[in-house]
Design a protein around this motif. Structure first.
Motif, mmCIF file in Angstrom:
data_model
loop_
_atom_site.group_PDB
_atom_site.id
_atom_site.type_symbol
_atom_site.label_atom_id
_atom_site.label_comp_id
_atom_site.label_asym_id
_atom_site.label_seq_id
_atom_site.Cartn_x
_atom_site.Cartn_y
_atom_site.Cartn_z
ATOM 1 N N SER A 125 -66.165 -32.845 83.804
ATOM 2 C CA SER A 125 -64.930 -33.511 83.425
ATOM 3 C C SER A 125 -64.063 -32.641 82.489
ATOM 4 O O SER A 125 -62.860 -32.583 82.648
ATOM 5 N N PHE A 126 -64.688 -31.926 81.528
ATOM 6 C CA PHE A 126 -63.882 -31.172 80.555
ATOM 7 C C PHE A 126 -63.690 -29.702 80.926
ATOM 8 O O PHE A 126 -62.726 -29.076 80.507
ATOM 9 N N ILE A 127 -64.668 -29.109 81.669
ATOM 10 C CA ILE A 127 -64.598 -27.668 81.964
ATOM 11 C C ILE A 127 -64.868 -27.458 83.457
ATOM 12 O O ILE A 127 -65.900 -26.878 83.835
ATOM 13 N N PRO A 128 -63.963 -27.937 84.303
ATOM 14 C CA PRO A 128 -64.232 -27.866 85.746
ATOM 15 C C PRO A 128 -64.534 -26.449 86.245
ATOM 16 O O PRO A 128 -65.331 -26.283 87.174
ATOM 17 N N ASP A 129 -63.957 -25.420 85.602
ATOM 18 C CA ASP A 129 -64.220 -24.009 85.991
ATOM 19 C C ASP A 129 -65.707 -23.668 85.979
ATOM 20 O O ASP A 129 -66.153 -22.783 86.695
ATOM 21 N N MET A 130 -66.455 -24.326 85.100
ATOM 22 C CA MET A 130 -67.867 -23.994 84.908
ATOM 23 C C MET A 130 -68.793 -25.064 85.494
ATOM 24 O O MET A 130 -70.000 -25.026 85.279
ATOM 25 N N ALA A 131 -68.214 -26.014 86.256
ATOM 26 C CA ALA A 131 -69.012 -27.148 86.733
ATOM 27 C C ALA A 131 -70.219 -26.698 87.553
ATOM 28 O O ALA A 131 -71.294 -27.307 87.468
ATOM 29 N N ASP A 132 -70.047 -25.625 88.330
ATOM 30 C CA ASP A 132 -71.166 -25.203 89.179
ATOM 31 C C ASP A 132 -71.827 -23.922 88.669
ATOM 32 O O ASP A 132 -72.656 -23.331 89.353
ATOM 33 N N ALA A 133 -71.446 -23.490 87.479
ATOM 34 C CA ALA A 133 -72.008 -22.237 86.938
ATOM 35 C C ALA A 133 -73.405 -22.476 86.369
ATOM 36 O O ALA A 133 -73.768 -23.610 86.035
ATOM 37 N N LEU A 134 -74.162 -21.395 86.279
ATOM 38 C CA LEU A 134 -75.454 -21.440 85.605
ATOM 39 C C LEU A 134 -75.216 -21.858 84.153
ATOM 40 O O LEU A 134 -74.343 -21.312 83.481
ATOM 41 N N TYR A 135 -75.960 -22.863 83.654
ATOM 42 C CA TYR A 135 -75.891 -23.212 82.227
ATOM 43 C C TYR A 135 -77.037 -22.496 81.544
ATOM 44 O O TYR A 135 -78.205 -22.720 81.869
ATOM 45 N N PHE A 136 -76.682 -21.619 80.604
ATOM 46 C CA PHE A 136 -77.681 -20.739 80.014
ATOM 47 C C PHE A 136 -78.090 -21.194 78.617
ATOM 48 O O PHE A 136 -78.855 -20.540 77.942
ATOM 49 N N GLY A 137 -77.556 -22.325 78.185
ATOM 50 C CA GLY A 137 -77.906 -22.827 76.856
ATOM 51 C C GLY A 137 -79.078 -23.791 76.925
ATOM 52 O O GLY A 137 -79.744 -23.933 77.962
ATOM 53 N N HIS A 138 -79.306 -24.494 75.828
ATOM 54 C CA HIS A 138 -80.462 -25.383 75.725
ATOM 55 C C HIS A 138 -80.201 -26.689 76.488
ATOM 56 O O HIS A 138 -79.181 -27.343 76.263
ATOM 57 N N PRO A 139 -81.121 -27.077 77.386
ATOM 58 C CA PRO A 139 -80.869 -28.273 78.202
ATOM 59 C C PRO A 139 -80.819 -29.570 77.398
ATOM 60 O O PRO A 139 -80.270 -30.570 77.854
ATOM 61 N N GLY A 140 -81.387 -29.560 76.200
ATOM 62 C CA GLY A 140 -81.425 -30.783 75.381
ATOM 63 C C GLY A 140 -80.097 -31.097 74.709
ATOM 64 O O GLY A 140 -79.977 -32.114 74.027
ATOM 65 N N ASN A 141 -79.083 -30.227 74.890
ATOM 66 C CA ASN A 141 -77.778 -30.475 74.272
ATOM 67 C C ASN A 141 -76.919 -31.255 75.251
ATOM 68 O O ASN A 141 -76.239 -30.688 76.097
ATOM 69 N N ARG A 142 -76.968 -32.569 75.148
ATOM 70 C CA ARG A 142 -76.404 -33.437 76.186
ATOM 71 C C ARG A 142 -75.136 -34.159 75.771
ATOM 72 O O ARG A 142 -74.795 -35.205 76.323
ATOM 73 N N GLY A 143 -74.488 -33.636 74.747
ATOM 74 C CA GLY A 143 -73.193 -34.207 74.374
ATOM 75 C C GLY A 143 -73.296 -35.480 73.555
ATOM 76 O O GLY A 143 -72.338 -36.255 73.493
ATOM 77 N N ASP A 144 -74.430 -35.684 72.885
ATOM 78 C CA ASP A 144 -74.599 -36.938 72.138
ATOM 79 C C ASP A 144 -73.558 -37.101 71.038
ATOM 80 O O ASP A 144 -73.070 -38.210 70.799
#
Ligand code: FAD
Length: 464
Positions: free
Chosen positions: A215-234
């Motif tokens: 929703s906020f960064i459509p450019d990266m929607a399908d990119a590899l996420y290389f950060g920590h998976p536990g960071n879920r926008g809480d």
């Protein structure tokens, strides 16, 4: 993640002065600072051992005017640093927060070194784009794993409690907007309510939440996420429910140099020292020296969504100070050849197109000229055999948008006033990287984590 409006009659299983959600660099710095004021701090961390994106990082913190810089004769100042942050962010960042960060970083690095024994030095054999002085402070291994382990040890030495394997799920807010406590879920399913004098959100951004990224960064929607998976926008989700101000939600740190398929960060030093990127057609596609963050989307736009970093043995020697680079070599991610044609064959790119690009770049270096994209080359960047190449892709590292804060790291309400006892630091807070990927100045991530973490802990500890 939810917010419960309470009448102050809520019963809590325990009560602590300073409660912190997330035990990354931001949370641990906040806890150490709160403790230094005499206040007890408790950290809530979803993982069994604190790691976060901090552990995945290179652990480099930019700071100006430190004794480490002075020891190496490097002239720098908070004013210069602030100007660099704003230049990269195209002047879009909150000037007050930029000042807080630029002024706070030097004392932060020296505090961690002197009070908590974190052995920093300043990198002096290459610089990142956009920094007008050498100011990246790192640890011997140049890894974030070492940084987080040292921060955790410091917290343990100070007697700070870290409740691991616990997820903060609900916030309780009173009618006067004070946060009175949270509910956590333990790994075994048990739930507990902890009341607090102040709450610090240090649970990073929303890189691990695909819905928010899309929703906020459509450019990266399908990119590899290389950060920590536990960071879920809480922090963002709680903020929305609380009526907090959110800012720069489209801002992020990307990286255009992640070895594929090995998924190892290849330091941008390989480019800054004179390396280039070419695509599968053997051609360059932009000015790589602008910065690695905006390069992520450019690499993903190339045929096949990848590129090759091309450099030489001199540059590889500099890159080897990073454990990640040594691991990439060990795992065979780096190909080598003694000739330009040989390297083209090893990379399986068209020989003619690549040799023409390479020769043009080497000629521009000799003549200290700019290329067709505007990149300036210099003679000291010249490369010589043996040459090296590594196949890379673009990735999302972390998001930079989040809760808007004041100069005391207190979270702002939509109305413009602040929550009196709610603070945000690191990736949970709005960053100073403007509104997209290009505004990210190298180091902005750990800068906001450590400096705002320390500030939030200090203010929460003092009840300011
Ligand atoms: C590969 C890579 C390299 C990088 N290199 C650098 C660099 O060299 N320099 C730099 O400045 N920046 C770098 N960054 C960015 C930097 O790592 C981050 O900006 C920084 O670590 C953020 O720190 P933090 O404390 O805010 O978040 P984190 O370190 O991610 O910590 C947040 C913690 O909160 C926990 N958490 C989240 N939600 C909850 C919840 N509800 N309940 C309990 N716990 C929760 C998570 O498990 C996590 O441990 C890099 C990032 C990556 C991915």
């Amino acid at each position: 993640m939810s917010v419960v409006h309470t009448t102050n009659a809520e019963r809590f299983d325990a009560q602590v002065p300073v409660l912190i959600v997330g035990a990354g660099a931001a949370g641990l710095c906040a806890a150490l600072a709160a403790k230094a004021t005499g206040a007890d701090a408790v950290l809530i961390e979803r993982d069994a051992v604190p790691s976060g994106s901090t552990a995945l990082s290179a652990g480099l913190i930019p700071a100006a005017g430190t004794r480490f810089q002075r020891g190496k004769g490097i002239a720098d100042s908070a004013e210069l640093f602030a100007a660099d942050i704003q230049r990269k962010a195209n002047g879009e960042s909150d000037p007050g927060i930029v000042q807080v960060l630029a002024r706070g970083a030097g004392p932060l690095v020296e505090w961690l070194a002197d009070r908590h024994g974190v052995p920093f030095d300043v990198i002096d054999n290459f610089n990142y784009s956009g920094h007008s002085a050498l100011r990246m402070h790192g640890l011997p291994t140049r890894t974030g794993r070492e940084l987080i382990d040292r921060l955790r040890s410091a917290a343990e030495a100070d007697g700070i409690v870290i409740l691991t394997g616990c997820v903060a799920e609900r916030l309780f807010v009173a009618s006067d907007h004070r946060i009175v406590g949270i509910e956590i879920a333990r790994g075994d399913g048990a739930r507990e309510r902890i009341g607090c004098g102040a709450l610090i959100l240090a649970c990073n951004g929303y890189g691990g939440n695909q819905v928010l990224v899309r929703s906020f960064i459509p450019d990266m929607a399908d990119a590899l996420y290389f950060g920590h998976p536990g960071n879920r926008g809480d922090a963002v989700l709680w903020g929305e429910a609380l009526g907090a101000q959110l800012a720069y939600l489209g801002a992020y740190q990307g990286h255009g140099s992640v070895a594929t398929p090995h998924n190892i960060l290849v330091t941008w030093a390989v480019i800054m020292q004179g390396g280039i990127q070419i695509n599968a057609e053997g051609r360059r596609f932009c000015d790589e020296s602008r910065g690695y963050s905006e390069q992520a989307a450019d690499v993903l736009r190339q045929p096949g969504g990848f590129a090759w970093d091309v450099f030489d043995e001199r540059i590889a020697g500099i890159a080897r100070q990073f454990e990640d680079f040594r691991n990439a070599e060990r795992l065979g991610a780096i190909v080598s050849a003694d000739t330009v044609e040989g390297l083209a064959r090893a990379m399986e790119v068209p020989v003619q197109a690549f040799t023409a690009e390479w020769r043009e770049v080497e000629s521009l270096k000799s003549r200290a000229r700019r290329d067709r994209f505007g990149r300036r080359f210099t003679p000291d960047q010249k490369c010589a055999a043996p040459l090296r190449g590594v196949k890379v892709t673009g990735a999302l590292f972390h998001t930079q948008g989040g809760l808007a804060i004041d100069a005391n790291a207190r979270v702002k309400m939509k109305s413009g006033s602040v929550f009196s006892n709610l603070y945000a630091a690191g990736g949970a807070a709005a960053g100073v990287s403007g509104s997209g990927a290009a505004g990210y100045l190298s180091g902005n991530g750990l800068l906001t984590a450590t400096v705002l973490g320390r500030l939030a802990g200090d203010k929460a500890g003092r009840g300011i």
